[in-house]
Structures are given as structure tokens and as C-alpha cells.
Design a protein around this motif. Structure first.
Motif, mmCIF file in Angstrom:
data_model
loop_
_atom_site.group_PDB
_atom_site.id
_atom_site.type_symbol
_atom_site.label_atom_id
_atom_site.label_comp_id
_atom_site.label_asym_id
_atom_site.label_seq_id
_atom_site.Cartn_x
_atom_site.Cartn_y
_atom_site.Cartn_z
ATOM 1 N N ILE A 20 -17.925 -37.542 -12.453
ATOM 2 C CA ILE A 20 -18.548 -36.580 -11.544
ATOM 3 C C ILE A 20 -17.492 -35.699 -10.882
ATOM 4 N N SER A 21 -16.413 -36.306 -10.412
ATOM 5 C CA SER A 21 -15.376 -35.561 -9.695
ATOM 6 C C SER A 21 -14.708 -34.517 -10.570
ATOM 7 N N GLY A 22 -14.531 -34.833 -11.853
ATOM 8 C CA GLY A 22 -13.937 -33.848 -12.756
ATOM 9 C C GLY A 22 -14.792 -32.605 -12.870
ATOM 10 N N ILE A 23 -16.096 -32.805 -12.984
ATOM 11 C CA ILE A 23 -17.020 -31.666 -13.072
ATOM 12 C C ILE A 23 -17.018 -30.864 -11.770
ATOM 13 N N VAL A 24 -17.067 -31.578 -10.640
ATOM 14 C CA VAL A 24 -17.060 -30.906 -9.336
ATOM 15 C C VAL A 24 -15.751 -30.163 -9.113
ATOM 16 N N GLY A 25 -14.626 -30.780 -9.511
ATOM 17 C CA GLY A 25 -13.326 -30.165 -9.296
ATOM 18 C C GLY A 25 -13.146 -28.845 -10.015
ATOM 19 N N ASP A 26 -13.777 -28.682 -11.180
ATOM 20 C CA ASP A 26 -13.674 -27.427 -11.923
ATOM 21 C C ASP A 26 -14.615 -26.354 -11.391
ATOM 22 N N ASN A 42 -13.235 -25.544 -5.008
ATOM 23 C CA ASN A 42 -11.808 -25.473 -4.726
ATOM 24 C C ASN A 42 -11.210 -26.869 -4.767
ATOM 25 N N LEU A 43 -10.181 -27.062 -5.600
ATOM 26 C CA LEU A 43 -9.580 -28.373 -5.780
ATOM 27 C C LEU A 43 -8.996 -28.918 -4.475
ATOM 28 N N ARG A 44 -8.484 -28.039 -3.637
ATOM 29 C CA ARG A 44 -7.917 -28.479 -2.366
ATOM 30 C C ARG A 44 -8.996 -29.079 -1.466
ATOM 31 N N TRP A 45 -10.154 -28.448 -1.432
ATOM 32 C CA TRP A 45 -11.253 -28.959 -0.611
ATOM 33 C C TRP A 45 -11.709 -30.325 -1.106
ATOM 34 N N VAL A 52 -5.586 -33.823 -8.662
ATOM 35 C CA VAL A 52 -4.126 -33.675 -8.639
ATOM 36 C C VAL A 52 -3.593 -33.307 -10.020
ATOM 37 N N VAL A 53 -4.181 -33.857 -11.088
ATOM 38 C CA VAL A 53 -3.753 -33.484 -12.443
ATOM 39 C C VAL A 53 -4.083 -32.023 -12.721
ATOM 40 N N ALA A 54 -5.259 -31.565 -12.252
ATOM 41 C CA ALA A 54 -5.640 -30.169 -12.459
ATOM 42 C C ALA A 54 -4.697 -29.228 -11.719
ATOM 43 N N VAL A 55 -4.344 -29.569 -10.486
ATOM 44 C CA VAL A 55 -3.405 -28.735 -9.725
ATOM 45 C C VAL A 55 -2.042 -28.703 -10.413
ATOM 46 N N MET A 56 -1.560 -29.863 -10.840
ATOM 47 C CA MET A 56 -0.281 -29.907 -11.550
ATOM 48 C C MET A 56 -0.338 -29.099 -12.842
ATOM 49 N N GLY A 57 -1.471 -29.181 -13.537
ATOM 50 C CA GLY A 57 -1.628 -28.413 -14.775
ATOM 51 C C GLY A 57 -1.650 -26.919 -14.527
ATOM 52 N N ASN A 58 -2.115 -26.505 -13.339
ATOM 53 C CA ASN A 58 -2.117 -25.077 -12.999
ATOM 54 C C ASN A 58 -0.713 -24.546 -12.735
ATOM 55 N N LEU A 88 -1.269 -25.522 -2.384
ATOM 56 C CA LEU A 88 -1.643 -24.330 -3.152
ATOM 57 C C LEU A 88 -2.169 -24.794 -4.498
ATOM 58 N N VAL A 89 -3.422 -24.455 -4.790
ATOM 59 C CA VAL A 89 -4.075 -24.948 -5.989
ATOM 60 C C VAL A 89 -3.503 -24.319 -7.255
ATOM 61 N N SER A 90 -3.134 -23.043 -7.188
ATOM 62 C CA SER A 90 -2.612 -22.352 -8.369
ATOM 63 C C SER A 90 -1.655 -21.256 -7.945
ATOM 64 N N PRO A 91 -0.782 -20.791 -8.840
ATOM 65 C CA PRO A 91 0.162 -19.715 -8.483
ATOM 66 C C PRO A 91 -0.536 -18.421 -8.079
ATOM 67 N N GLU A 92 -1.734 -18.185 -8.616
ATOM 68 C CA GLU A 92 -2.456 -16.952 -8.309
ATOM 69 C C GLU A 92 -2.772 -16.817 -6.827
ATOM 70 N N GLU A 93 -2.840 -17.953 -6.091
ATOM 71 C CA GLU A 93 -3.180 -17.902 -4.667
ATOM 72 C C GLU A 93 -2.134 -17.166 -3.841
ATOM 73 N N ILE A 94 -0.888 -17.119 -4.344
ATOM 74 C CA ILE A 94 0.175 -16.413 -3.616
ATOM 75 C C ILE A 94 0.702 -15.232 -4.421
#
Length: 494
Positions: free
Chosen positions: A101-107, A110-113, A162-168, A228-234
Motif C-alpha cells: 500500500i505504501s509504495g502505491i501511496v508514495g508514488d 509527496n514522499l516527504r509527507w 527512502v528508496v524512492a528518494v534515494m533513487g531520485n 528534499l524529495v528530488s533535485p527538481e525541488e531546488i
């Protein structure tokens, strides 16, 4: 063949900014804190068992006679220990369901939330479970079960996010070694949880839960305001933009194409509207991605073995060799040390080869031999620690690779790179499958040990490790064939 590109990859690693370092550390310690709360529960089981079974002969717990009936949940410590084991199984199953469930919600959010909410909410549940119920002298088996089910669901938000953020933030270059180092977060969390619990356990087990929950809640607040969830945020370019301009030899390590010679790099530029319309793929679509099902089934078998060592190793050392519980706890750390070294080194080798499956295959084959050797370890702590480290290297290392670097590869392969988000969903599927295997494994290990003895438990581990190799065997064959073709092409160019 791949060696000329090693220095190129090292130079790419040196280009990581301080933002990469901050993301690495925040995600590392956020999951370490989640794991620390699980370890705390394991470390205080003896104290909880004593508190739930007070009697006139129990001199280790000083309680007034008038409250014996209110917390006399079990007639004996054995019954209380059995219930604590049931709570472990309940947690693992709810954690496994929550991962999907969390994987689906995370995509989709916002991963930070999601990560911050999971950490803070889980901390509150742990506080109620271990501290508040003790302070109020309110003891109820159904309440404990419900709280631990909720805790499993909330804790499951951690790993996919955390894996998704690291992958970003971290692309293909060096992903194996970076994720290998980073996946040590679970082992660091185990050590942190043990230290936090032992520092206050003398005042009562409720303070162990209070300290762990407080630190985890504070960590969730830091994540909410600092991650910061992804580089695009900054305003930085994403890793897809960087990877599209890398040369052919730097293509994804998980590739849906059967023939590498058919690969053609895509340099198309997306407009802003197409980027804004990126959407998450469905659960079914994620399952259909190349490599997801084989690695999920393989990880179910491998995590069963890895988590069995996590849960049963101290007990095995005490039960089989007669060593003191404190000595067994300290000695079991060497398994985690082997896993950390194995994950990092094997990730580095897979970066050089640009393939994961062959490295996994060799490590798992050697893991079978290490399991046979460790099952025949003599009653000597130094030799046992050495064999334990080797076993952790060949089992914990591949387990860390599949759950982190390979999950990131699967969630960012070419089929979905341009139009969809799948990283958290894929990570949830892989780790959720592994957690189901781990949950079933805890019951099977206990059953096999009681009926047949410890040697048959190791035979069972060997069988599960062999099944791991079988499930990814098509990927192993395909990637080895790809390496042979690449070697031949390199020789011809010479």
C-alpha cells in the motif's frame, strides 16, 4: 572491458553536491530510527514478560499485591513469551501488507509527507504500546495486537519512500556502491536501538519505549522540514536528464531488451507540460515490469533466511552453545557487519560489470557453502564470529542489494523512465514480498527447530537460498550472455 569506465564512474561520484550528502544522511537515519524501535521491542521482551506474569515468587518485579490481577495476563513466562512471538508475526504480516500500500501511496503523494507521517505516527503508537499502558497499568492483549498491527502499517511507509528518494537523487553511476553503503541503515538502527534501550532499561522497560519513540518523532519532524524529495525541488536537473546524455556503456542495469545491440539512446527533450503530467503507474503495471516478479519471489526466499538470522541468531548461540544471553547479543552483531561489507563490495563490483544478477548468483552460491560451514561451527567464539561474518557477507549482502540498488534499477528502467513514476510502488512490491516470506519463515523455523533440531533449520536455509538462485536464473543467464557478447565486441575492437 568495464574497467576503463571505473575512473569515469568515480569522477561522477565526486560530482555529488552537499544536497546529495544531506539526502543520504537524512534517509539513512530516518530508516535507522524506524528499525531502532523494532530492535527496542526485541531487547525488552524479557522485562515485558516478567511484568505480564507477576507472582509471589517473581522477585524481579516489585508490585503491590492489589494490582496483580490487573496485569496478570499470562499464567507463566512461557505463555507471555509465546504471545510476544505472536506479536512479531502480526507485525511482519501487517508490515508486508503495508509495504504494498505504501509504495502505491508514495508514488502518488509527496514522499516527504508520507515518510514524516509514518515516522511520527509510528512513534506515537510505540509510546502508547510500551509507555502509556504501563503508566496507566492498563494491560489488554487485544489492544496490544491492534496497536502492533497499526505500527506495522505505519512503519511500512519507511522503506519504499527512502528508496524512492534515494533513487531520485542518485543515478546509475555508482548506484551499487552508494546503495550498498546506504543499506547499512537497518544494521545501524539495530545497534542504535540496542544502545538506547540498554541505557534506560534499569529504570523500567517503558522508558526504553519512551526514549526510542521520542527520538523517532523528532526525526520525523526533521524529515518534514529538511528532506528534499528530488533535485527538481531546488531547480537542479533530475537524474533522467543526466543519464540521457551518458554514453552507451552507462545504460540502465535493468533493461527490458533482450539484445543489447538493439539499444539506441533516446535524446528526445520533453516540454514542461509533459513533465508536469508524469503520473504513477498501477500496481498491476508495476508487477508486469521486467524483473519485478522474479526479484520479488527471490527476495521472499532470501529475506526469510536473512530475517531468521536477525530474530533467531542470539537464541541459537545461547541454546546451542550455552553462551550467556548478553554475550550472544554482542556476538550476533558480526552478522550485520558481514552484511554491510558484502552489500557495499558487491554493489561496487556490480557497478563495474554494469550487471547485478551475475554478482548475486556467485554470492548466493558461496552462501550455500557458508551456511554448511556455519552449521558445523565449533564451540569457539572467535571461529564462530568469523564464520558468522562470512555468512552475513554472502547472505546479508545480496539481501541489501535486492532491497535497495536493484529495486531502484527496477523502478527506473527505460520502459517507464519518460512518462511514469514507479519507484516507490516497485520497492513496495519487492520488499513486501520479502516480508511475507520473512513472516512465514519465523513460524517455519520455530516448527522445524522443535521437531527436527537446528541442523534441519540450516538445511531449510540452504533450500531457500537455492530457490533464490532459481527464481532469478533467467536474468542470470541473460546478463551473463550479455557480458560475453560485450567482451567479444571489446576484443574485436582491439
Amino acid at each position: 572491458m568495464a574497467w576503463p569506465h571505473v575512473f569515469q564512474r568515480v569522477s561522477l561520484l565526486s560530482q555529488f553536491s552537499h544536497h546529495h550528502v544531506v539526502v543520504f544522511l537524512l534517509t539513512f537515519f530516518s530508516y535507522s530510527l524506524l528499525h531502532a524501535s523494532r530492535k527496542t521491542f526485541s531487547n525488552v521482551k524479557v522485562s515485558i514478560s516478567e511484568q505480564w506474569t507477576p507472582s509471589a515468587f517473581n522477585t524481579s518485579v516489585e508490585l503491590p499485591v492489589e494490582i496483580w490481577s490487573s496485569n496478570h495476563l499470562f499464567p507463566s513466562a512461557e505463555k507471555a513469551t509465546l504471545f510476544l512471538g505472536t506479536l512479531d508475526t502480526i507485525f511482519l504480516f501487517s508490515y508486508a501488507v503495508g509495504l504494498f500500500i505504501s509504495g502505491i501511496v508514495g508514488d502518488r503523494l509527496n514522499l516527504r509527507w508520507v515518510l514524516s507521517f509514518g515516522m511520527c505516527s509510528s512513534a506515537l503508537v510505540v509510546f502508547v504500546f510500551g509507555a502509556l499502558t504501563e503508566w496507566l497499568h492498563f494491560y489488554n492483549k487485544w489492544l496490544y495486537c491492534c496497536l502492533w498491527i497499526v505500527n506495522g502499517l505505519l512503519q511500512s511507509t519507511g522503506w519504499p519512500c527512502v528508496v524512492a528518494v534515494m533513487g531520485n537523487w542518485f543515478g546509475k553511476a555508482g548506484r551499487g556502491v552508494v546503495f550498498g553503503l546506504w543499506s547499512a541503515c537497518a544494521s545501524v538502527g539495530n545497534i542504535l536501538g540496542a544502545c538506547l534501550a540498554s541505557s534506560v532499561l534499569q529504570y523500567g522497560y517503558e522508558y526504553a519505549f519512551l526514549v526510542t519513540a521520542s527520538v523517532q518523532f523528532a526525526g520525523g519532524i526533521v524529515i518534514f522540514f529538511g528532506l528534499l524529495v528530488s533535485p527538481e525541488e531546488i531547480g537542479l536537473s533530475g537524474i533522467e536528464a543526466e543519464e540521457n546524455f551518458e554514453e552507451d556503456s552507462h545504460r540502465p542495469l535493468i533493461n527490458g531488451g533482450e539484445n543489447e545491440d538493439e539499444y539506441e539512446p533516446n535524446y528526445s527533450i520533453q516540454d514542461d507540460s509533459s513533465v508536469a503530467q508524469v503520473k504513477a503507474i498501477s500496481f498491476y503495471q508495476a508487477c508486469c515490469l521486467p524483473g519485478v516478479i522474479p526479484y520479488s519471489l527471490a527476495y521472499a526466499c532470501l529475506k526469510l533466511v536473512n530475517y531468521s538470522f536477525f530474530f533467531w541468531l542470539p537464541f541459537y548461540l545461547s541454546n546451542n552453545f550455552g553462551w550467556k544471553e548478553a554475550e550472544a547479543d554482542k556476538l550476533s552483531i558480526w552478522y550485520d557487519v558481514g552484511g554491510i561489507i558484502g552489500g557495499t563490495l558487491q554493489g561496487f563490483i556490480s557497478d563495474i560489470l554494469q550487471k547485478r544478477a551475475p554478482v548475486l548468483a556467485l554470492s548466493l552460491l558461496l552462501a550455500v557453502g557458508s551456511l554448511i560451514g556455519y552449521s558445523r561451527s565449533p564451540n569457539d567464539k572467535s571461529i564462530n564470529a568469523l564464520l558468522m561474518t562470512v555468512t552475513g557477507f554472502f547472505i546479508g549482502g545480496p539481501s541489501n542489494m535486492i532491497s535497495s540498488a536493484i529495486s531502484a534499477d527496477l523502478g527506473r528502467q527505460e520502459l517507464i523512465q519518460r512518462s511514469s513514476e514507479a519507484l516507490a510502488t516497485v520497492t513496495g512490491i519487492v520488499d513486501g514480498s520479502g516480508s511475507i516470506g520473512a513472516a512465514v519463515g519465523q513460524y517455519l523455523v520455530s516448527l522445524i527447530r522443535d521437531k527436527l533440531g537446528w541442523m534441519w533449520v540450516f538445511y531449510f536455509f540452504i533450500l531457500m537460498t537455492s530457490c533464490t538462485i532459481v527464481f532469478i536464473s533467467p536474468l542470470i543467464v541473460r546478463e551473463i550472455f550479455s557480458l560475453v557478447l560485450r567482451r567479444q565486441a571489446y576484443i574485436l575492437r582491439e
